[in-house]
Motif scaffolding. Structure first.
Motif, mmCIF file in Angstrom:
data_model
loop_
_atom_site.group_PDB
_atom_site.id
_atom_site.type_symbol
_atom_site.label_atom_id
_atom_site.label_comp_id
_atom_site.label_asym_id
_atom_site.label_seq_id
_atom_site.Cartn_x
_atom_site.Cartn_y
_atom_site.Cartn_z
ATOM 1 N N SER A 107 93.836 -64.068 -24.620
ATOM 2 C CA SER A 107 93.323 -63.689 -25.930
ATOM 3 C C SER A 107 92.117 -62.776 -25.744
ATOM 4 N N PRO A 108 91.716 -62.041 -26.801
ATOM 5 C CA PRO A 108 90.505 -61.211 -26.698
ATOM 6 C C PRO A 108 89.275 -62.021 -26.316
ATOM 7 N N ALA A 109 89.230 -63.291 -26.736
ATOM 8 C CA ALA A 109 88.063 -64.125 -26.439
ATOM 9 C C ALA A 109 87.889 -64.326 -24.935
ATOM 10 N N MET A 110 88.984 -64.191 -24.168
ATOM 11 C CA MET A 110 88.918 -64.377 -22.723
ATOM 12 C C MET A 110 87.958 -63.388 -22.070
ATOM 13 N N ALA A 111 87.796 -62.209 -22.678
ATOM 14 C CA ALA A 111 86.949 -61.167 -22.081
ATOM 15 C C ALA A 111 85.660 -60.946 -22.854
ATOM 16 N N GLU A 112 85.403 -61.784 -23.861
ATOM 17 C CA GLU A 112 84.243 -61.558 -24.720
ATOM 18 C C GLU A 112 82.935 -61.545 -23.942
ATOM 19 N N ASP A 113 82.802 -62.489 -22.995
ATOM 20 C CA ASP A 113 81.538 -62.579 -22.267
ATOM 21 C C ASP A 113 81.288 -61.345 -21.408
ATOM 22 N N LEU A 114 82.358 -60.626 -21.036
ATOM 23 C CA LEU A 114 82.202 -59.446 -20.189
ATOM 24 C C LEU A 114 81.515 -58.309 -20.936
ATOM 25 N N ALA A 115 81.606 -58.323 -22.263
ATOM 26 C CA ALA A 115 80.946 -57.284 -23.055
ATOM 27 C C ALA A 115 79.467 -57.580 -23.251
ATOM 28 N N THR A 116 79.035 -58.779 -22.864
ATOM 29 C CA THR A 116 77.646 -59.175 -23.112
ATOM 30 C C THR A 116 76.672 -58.264 -22.387
ATOM 31 N N GLU A 117 76.951 -57.989 -21.096
ATOM 32 C CA GLU A 117 76.042 -57.142 -20.323
ATOM 33 C C GLU A 117 75.929 -55.756 -20.938
ATOM 34 N N VAL A 118 77.069 -55.175 -21.306
ATOM 35 C CA VAL A 118 77.066 -53.846 -21.901
ATOM 36 C C VAL A 118 76.393 -53.889 -23.270
ATOM 37 N N GLY A 119 76.709 -54.914 -24.059
ATOM 38 C CA GLY A 119 76.088 -55.039 -25.370
ATOM 39 C C GLY A 119 74.581 -55.147 -25.277
ATOM 40 N N ARG A 120 74.093 -55.851 -24.261
ATOM 41 C CA ARG A 120 72.644 -55.999 -24.097
ATOM 42 C C ARG A 120 71.982 -54.650 -23.778
ATOM 43 N N LEU A 121 72.675 -53.806 -23.036
ATOM 44 C CA LEU A 121 72.131 -52.475 -22.760
ATOM 45 C C LEU A 121 71.904 -51.703 -24.056
ATOM 46 N N TYR A 122 72.873 -51.773 -24.959
ATOM 47 C CA TYR A 122 72.751 -51.067 -26.237
ATOM 48 C C TYR A 122 71.699 -51.710 -27.139
ATOM 49 N N GLN A 123 71.621 -53.038 -27.119
ATOM 50 C CA GLN A 123 70.607 -53.720 -27.903
ATOM 51 C C GLN A 123 69.212 -53.295 -27.463
ATOM 52 N N ASP A 124 68.994 -53.286 -26.147
ATOM 53 C CA ASP A 124 67.683 -52.887 -25.623
ATOM 54 C C ASP A 124 67.385 -51.427 -25.944
ATOM 55 N N ALA A 125 68.423 -50.579 -25.853
ATOM 56 C CA ALA A 125 68.219 -49.153 -26.136
ATOM 57 C C ALA A 125 67.854 -48.933 -27.599
ATOM 58 N N GLU A 126 68.551 -49.633 -28.516
ATOM 59 C CA GLU A 126 68.254 -49.444 -29.932
ATOM 60 C C GLU A 126 66.847 -49.927 -30.263
ATOM 61 N N ALA A 127 66.464 -51.089 -29.726
ATOM 62 C CA ALA A 127 65.106 -51.589 -29.963
ATOM 63 C C ALA A 127 64.078 -50.624 -29.391
ATOM 64 N N SER A 128 64.356 -50.078 -28.201
ATOM 65 C CA SER A 128 63.431 -49.126 -27.578
ATOM 66 C C SER A 128 63.293 -47.858 -28.413
ATOM 67 N N LEU A 129 64.419 -47.375 -28.966
ATOM 68 C CA LEU A 129 64.378 -46.181 -29.808
ATOM 69 C C LEU A 129 63.564 -46.417 -31.078
ATOM 70 N N LEU A 130 63.748 -47.568 -31.704
ATOM 71 C CA LEU A 130 62.988 -47.879 -32.911
ATOM 72 C C LEU A 130 61.497 -48.008 -32.610
ATOM 73 N N GLU A 131 61.160 -48.656 -31.506
ATOM 74 C CA GLU A 131 59.758 -48.798 -31.123
ATOM 75 C C GLU A 131 59.132 -47.445 -30.794
ATOM 76 N N ARG A 132 59.895 -46.585 -30.107
ATOM 77 C CA ARG A 132 59.391 -45.251 -29.766
ATOM 78 C C ARG A 132 59.151 -44.430 -31.037
ATOM 79 N N LEU A 133 60.068 -44.554 -31.987
ATOM 80 C CA LEU A 133 59.930 -43.828 -33.249
ATOM 81 C C LEU A 133 58.717 -44.318 -34.024
ATOM 82 N N ALA A 134 58.526 -45.631 -34.094
ATOM 83 C CA ALA A 134 57.382 -46.189 -34.808
ATOM 84 C C ALA A 134 56.073 -45.773 -34.158
ATOM 85 N N ALA A 135 56.030 -45.798 -32.820
ATOM 86 C CA ALA A 135 54.806 -45.422 -32.116
ATOM 87 C C ALA A 135 54.472 -43.946 -32.334
#
Length: 383
Positions: A4-32
């Motif tokens: 099932s798709p759920a079998m690979a869900e955890d594998l997207a966590t690492e990639v998803g975290r990269l995007y989460q960190d990037a978006e937060a970094s972009l927002l912080e850079r914009l605010a600063a």
């Protein structure tokens, strides 16, 4: 073991975290960048003059994100494909065909992984092309609105800039449209693409292994809280190849009697099987979409029984799951506002709203017996 798709869900966590960190970094850079020199009478002039510096900073973040993501995606695809193949081995291991599958090579199918990696690259290419323009456009828009409101005397420059920045953070970096015409924010779009392609890798690893040993039919699970897209395919038999649309086939009984195995019978018994359509057809219609709860198993004629799921024990409905998704989106939106806050007061206000929506999620999940997944409440989650 079903795949099932759920079998690979955890594998997207690492990639998803990269995007989460990037978006937060972009927002912080914009605010600063907007907060610097905010008390200066030449603030608007200084901001427009420094666009080049902001563009360089954003491009650096985007380039690093793409480099990190490329390697993480390929690792995830190989692991997902192998998990799908291993699921087939586990599922059929006790049968003769399962022992045959165990004896085969279990290296990942390189062409399949390459094809999926190329698909992922095509799907996410617009993300990197859009990031710099979206952030710079937002920067110009905030400067313009803040300057206009100050001239009208309706609020201070800091208040005006924070309001405009909040509006941007509420939406996230938008502008990504999928094949169904739906608009996504940057991190959500990318994470959705990663989860989709790793799920496809797991399913392909499974069906490739089945095809190697001549298993041509699979059955879809009956999952509770199913969505309208998946409902028509629940408990149905699908073909891995062959015509689309409902049809009936006859196949040899998978558990052949001793006489037929010894060649003492002229022909093996056959079983009539109703096939709802092809797997390709079902996936094109929406089966195995992101967040899909369904799984796929080998269908062995005369042996496999069609699954039937019991009703949800606490009476939860599909609509309840959609209410949970709405509350999770609100948590993410207010977390983005906290990341884009220009002062502690704005940050405290945003964090208070985060806690309020999280309390509503806890209440809903406890009342309806739904699972709460904190990953869905993180910036950039597509779930």
């Amino acid at each position: 073991m079903p795949v099932s798709p759920a079998m690979a869900e955890d594998l997207a966590t690492e990639v998803g975290r990269l995007y989460q960190d990037a978006e937060a970094s972009l927002l912080e850079r914009l605010a600063a960048a907007l907060e610097a020199d905010i008390e200066s009478p030449r603030w608007a002039e200084l901001k427009l003059a420094s666009i080049g510096n902001l563009r360089t900073a954003v491009e650096t973040i985007a380039d690093a994100l793409q480099r990190d993501t490329d390697g993480a995606v390929r690792r995830a695809l190989i692991e997902a494909y192998n998990r799908g193949r291993q699921a087939a081995v586990t599922e059929l291991g006790a049968l003769d065909i399962g022992r045959e599958l165990v004896a085969r090579r279990t290296l990942p199918n390189a062409p399949a992984v390459d094809r999926l990696a190329a698909s992922m690259a095509d799907d996410t290419r617009p993300v990197y092309q859009r990031i710099t323009r979206a952030v710079v456009d937002a920067y110009r828009r905030v400067v313009s609105r803040a300057s206009g409101n100050v001239l009208l005397g309706t609020m201070t420059r800091r208040q005006a800039a924070q309001r405009a920045l909040d509006q941007f953070a509420q939406r996230g970096i938008t502008g990504f449209v999928d094949r169904a015409g739906r608009s996504w924010e940057m991190a959500s779009y990318a994470e959705m693409a990663v989860r989709s392609v790793t799920a496809r890798a797991a399913v392909e690893g499974h069906i490739d292994a089945l095809a190697e040993i001549g298993v041509g039919l699979v059955v879809v699970s009956d999952a509770p809280l199913e969505c309208p897209l998946c409902r028509p395919w629940e408990g149905e038999v699908l073909s891995l190849s062959g015509p689309a649309g409902p049809h009936t086939v006859r196949a040899e009984h998978a558990a052949l009697p001793e006489g037929s195995r010894l060649g003492l019978l002229r022909r093996a018994p056959t079983v009539a099987i109703h096939v709802a359509g092809s797997l390709v057809e079902a996936r094109a219609a929406g089966l195995f979409h992101p967040n899909c709860r369904h799984s796929l198993s080998a269908y062995l004629p005369g042996v496999t029984t069609r699954p039937q799921a019991p009703p949800h024990p606490q009476g939860a409905t599909y609509e309840d799951t959609q209410q949970q998704r709405y509350l999770e989106r609100q948590v993410r939106a207010w977390k983005r506002k906290a990341a884009a806050a220009m002062d502690n007061a704005a940050r405290r206000k945003a964090n208070a709203r985060v806690r309020d929506y999280q309390a509503r999620i806890r209440e809903l999940t406890a009342d309806k017996g739904l699972y709460r997944k904190s990953a869905r409440e993180q910036i950039g989650s597509a779930r």
